[in-house]
Design a protein around this motif. Structure first.
Motif, PDB file in Angstrom:
ATOM      1  N   LEU A  19       0.830  -1.205   0.000  1.00 42.68           N
ATOM      2  CA  LEU A  19       0.000   0.000   0.000  1.00 42.68           C
ATOM      3  C   LEU A  19       0.868   1.260   0.000  1.00 42.68           C
ATOM      4  CD1 LEU A  19      -2.644  -1.065   2.651  1.00 42.68           C
ATOM      5  CD2 LEU A  19      -3.162  -0.512   0.256  1.00 42.68           C
ATOM      6  N   PRO A  20       0.497   2.280  -0.783  1.00 39.63           N
ATOM      7  CA  PRO A  20       1.245   3.542  -0.733  1.00 39.63           C
ATOM      8  C   PRO A  20       1.013   4.251   0.587  1.00 39.63           C
ATOM      9  CG  PRO A  20      -0.682   3.756  -2.152  1.00 39.63           C
ATOM     10  CD  PRO A  20      -0.604   2.308  -1.765  1.00 39.63           C
ATOM     11  N   ALA A  21       1.919   5.125   0.930  1.00 41.43           N
ATOM     12  CA  ALA A  21       1.835   5.838   2.198  1.00 41.43           C
ATOM     13  C   ALA A  21       0.504   6.567   2.321  1.00 41.43           C
ATOM     14  CB  ALA A  21       2.994   6.833   2.322  1.00 41.43           C
ATOM     15  N   GLY A  22      -0.138   6.383   3.469  1.00 44.59           N
ATOM     16  CA  GLY A  22      -1.391   7.086   3.726  1.00 44.59           C
ATOM     17  C   GLY A  22      -2.631   6.428   3.160  1.00 44.59           C
ATOM     18  N   LYS A  23      -2.486   5.303   2.461  1.00 44.67           N
ATOM     19  CA  LYS A  23      -3.637   4.630   1.855  1.00 44.67           C
ATOM     20  C   LYS A  23      -4.141   3.529   2.780  1.00 44.67           C
ATOM     21  CE  LYS A  23      -6.272   4.357  -1.879  1.00 44.67           C
ATOM     22  NZ  LYS A  23      -7.029   5.511  -2.392  1.00 44.67           N
ATOM     23  N   ASP A  24      -5.419   3.571   3.119  1.00 50.07           N
ATOM     24  CA  ASP A  24      -6.033   2.560   3.968  1.00 50.07           C
ATOM     25  C   ASP A  24      -6.336   1.303   3.165  1.00 50.07           C
ATOM     26  OD1 ASP A  24      -7.569   1.757   6.517  1.00 50.07           O
ATOM     27  OD2 ASP A  24      -9.090   1.561   4.937  1.00 50.07           O
TER      28      ASP A  24
END
Length: 537
Positions: A19-24
């Motif tokens: 997951l990319p940073a900040g993605k839930d």
């Protein structure tokens, strides 16, 4: 109750670590379902049992809203606890017959296979589907000690599955630019043994916009299935939109029209070409009215991509592989035509390996080569390469070779020689212009590739001017790329004929200079008068 009906088209394998940073995770999962994911496998390599069950439970709740089945990777206990549609196991996990005893007859069981023998065993033991891979190198698992299958290796396993009822998905290094090549190249000639879908991890999970990522992949898979189940041209996504008039007059008129577009629009054509011909290729590009830019640094080519009209990658000296990888991916992403000239691909193992690596990262729109180069890509024994030259008796049926390769590669194929053959997998064109002086100067084939790039850019611009916007994410390039390839070949060869007839031309040296002059002076009317074009199918 019976087994759940599964649509394997776009099979998402989860991986929270990507997951990319900040993605839930749950937000990403729901967006991917909205984009068209048809099956989800919950894969948790590092979670303890309680956490795995909770992730699977919440994931299933989201998937249930979209009527998308859920499978569990490896863990039969988690499958039973959550009540998912089934499991996926690897070659070193629970043996398939024992897994069947544990999960019952109604659960879906898939198994990873990477060889023909593993596929045979999966069929014998009653797998519902197989995951075939790795197709290409992937960052989602360690495959350094495994042989990459490539589309042809996938095809060999699909041959084993033909008629068995066992479904198939491919996995490993698959993304939008190389998806069309995989689907077409792995399919048998009778179209019956083709992939049922693709398994994707990072291309969706690692995206900040998983809905759009899934939708782009789903569009390509759906279009492939649609054309494979009908009599429609299987390369409709990569050629002209709508019906085409296939008369010689229509093609020549189309070439004349593209000549006007190039002069009017002066498209910027990015050329990553070999060091021997950079100057000649740039001058030929300027002569027909386009604008050349020669750049190779990965950062530079990425920034250039949105502005260019087309990209030519000629790997004659293979000195900028990393830049080629980046430039090709960006051209696909920005939906710009990509012309690939695999110079002397059959001459060395390094060139063959480099081509495989490049084609695993991006999808060419047009592939141009001489008989040795096209023969190497088609795996023909009729011709071979000696350096940049072709040796052998020649193709017994060149039209059939380019047509078959166009279908296999999902690209327009240009075979150059005394006669040139061009195909998009449906139509085959033959041209007979040119002069023997072309064989006595360096870079005539490379300049032809440059001009094909110019007219590919023009064809795209012409399409955009008439249609204003892209409507289908699956269409990597819009515009008539068959016509663009024809225009590049015919314009170059007609100019060569006119140059050779000049009284001041005494041999190859004076011919080279005259060729640039005549490319500059060439008019659509001269092309119409002199073009020698035939339609073979």
């Amino acid at each position: 109750m019976g087994k759940v009906e599964i649509d394997y088209s776009v099979y998402l394998v989860t991986g929270r670590e990507f997951l990319p940073a900040g993605k839930d995770y749950y937000e990403s999962l729901e967006e991917s379902l909205q984009g068209g994911v048809t099956l989800v496998q919950i894969r948790e390599k590092d979670a303890d049992t309680g956490e795995f069950i909770e992730v699977a439970r919440r994931s299933k709740e989201i998937c249930d809203k979209y009527n998308v089945p859920v499978l569990i990777n490896d863990r039969i206990d988690v499958h039973l606890a959550v009540g998912t549609a089934g499991i996926h196991i690897g070659q070193t996990d629970c043996p398939l017959p024992l897994a069947r005893q544990l999960v019952g007859p109604d659960a879906i069981i898939g198994i990873s296979v990477g060889t023909v023998s593993e596929a045979h065993k999966a069929v014998e033991e009653g797998a519902d589907y197989v995951g075939i891979g790795a197709v290409w190198p992937t960052g989602s698992k360690d495959v350094r000690n495994k042989k990459m299958l490539g589309p042809e290796g996938v095809g060999e396993i699909l041959d084993i599955l033909a008629g068995t009822g066992v479904k198939s998905v491919a996995i490993g290094g698959i993304h939008l630019p190389n998806l069309a090549q995989l689907l077409h190249s792995s399919t048998g000639p009778d179209s019956t043994n083709h992939l049922d879908g693709i398994a994707i991890i990072s291309d969706i999970v690692a995206s900040q916009t998983p809905k759009e990522a899934a939708r782009g992949l789903r569009d390509v898979v759906d279009s492939f299935k649609r054309v494979r189940s009908s009599a429609t041209d299987p390369l409709a996504l990569f050629s002209v939109q709508g019906k085409r008039e296939v008369s010689v007059e229509a093609f020549v008129n189309g070439v004349m029209g593209l000549m006007d577009v190039v002069k009017r629009e002066t498209p910027l054509v990015h050329q990553m070409t070999n060091n021997v011909v950079i100057n000649d290729s740039a001058n030929a590009t300027l002569a027909v009215g386009a604008s050349p830019i020669m750049s190779t640094h990965p950062r530079d080519v990425a920034d250039l991509s949105p502005a260019i009209g087309a990209l030519l990658i000629n790997f004659g000296t293979i000195s900028d592989k990393e830049g080629m990888l980046v430039a090709g991916r960006q051209a696909n992403f920005n939906r710009k035509p990509l012309v690939f000239d695999p110079v002397a691909i059959g001459a060395t193992s390094y060139r063959r390996e480099t081509a495989v690596d490049l084609l695993a990262h991006w999808q060419p729109t047009i592939i141009k080569g001489n008989a040795g180069e096209i023969g190497a890509m088609a795996k023909s024994t009729e011709v071979a390469s000696r350096g940049v030259d072709s040796v052998g008796s020649g193709f017994s049926n060149p039209g059939a070779v380019v047509k078959a390769l166009a279908r296999k590669r999902a690209a327009v194929i240009v075979l150059t020689g005394e006669q040139d053959y061009i195909s998009d997998g449906s139509v085959v064109l033959k041209t007979s212009n040119g002069h023997h002086y072309l064989g006595s100067i360096t870079g005539s084939g490379c300049m032809t590739g440059s001009l094909i790039g110019c007219f590919a850019a023009a064809a795209r611009l012409d399409y955009l001017s008439k249609n204003k916007a892209f409507e289908n994410l699956s269409q990597l390039v819009q515009g008539d790329m068959l016509l663009a390839a024809l225009a590049g070949v015919v314009v170059f060869n007609v100019a060569a004929e006119v140059a050779a007839e000049r009284p001041d031309v005494k041999g190859p040296g004076t011919f080279r200079a005259a060729l640039i002059d005549e490319l500059y002076n060439l008019t659509p009317e001269i092309v119409k008068k002199r073009a020698k074009v035939e339609t073979l199918s």
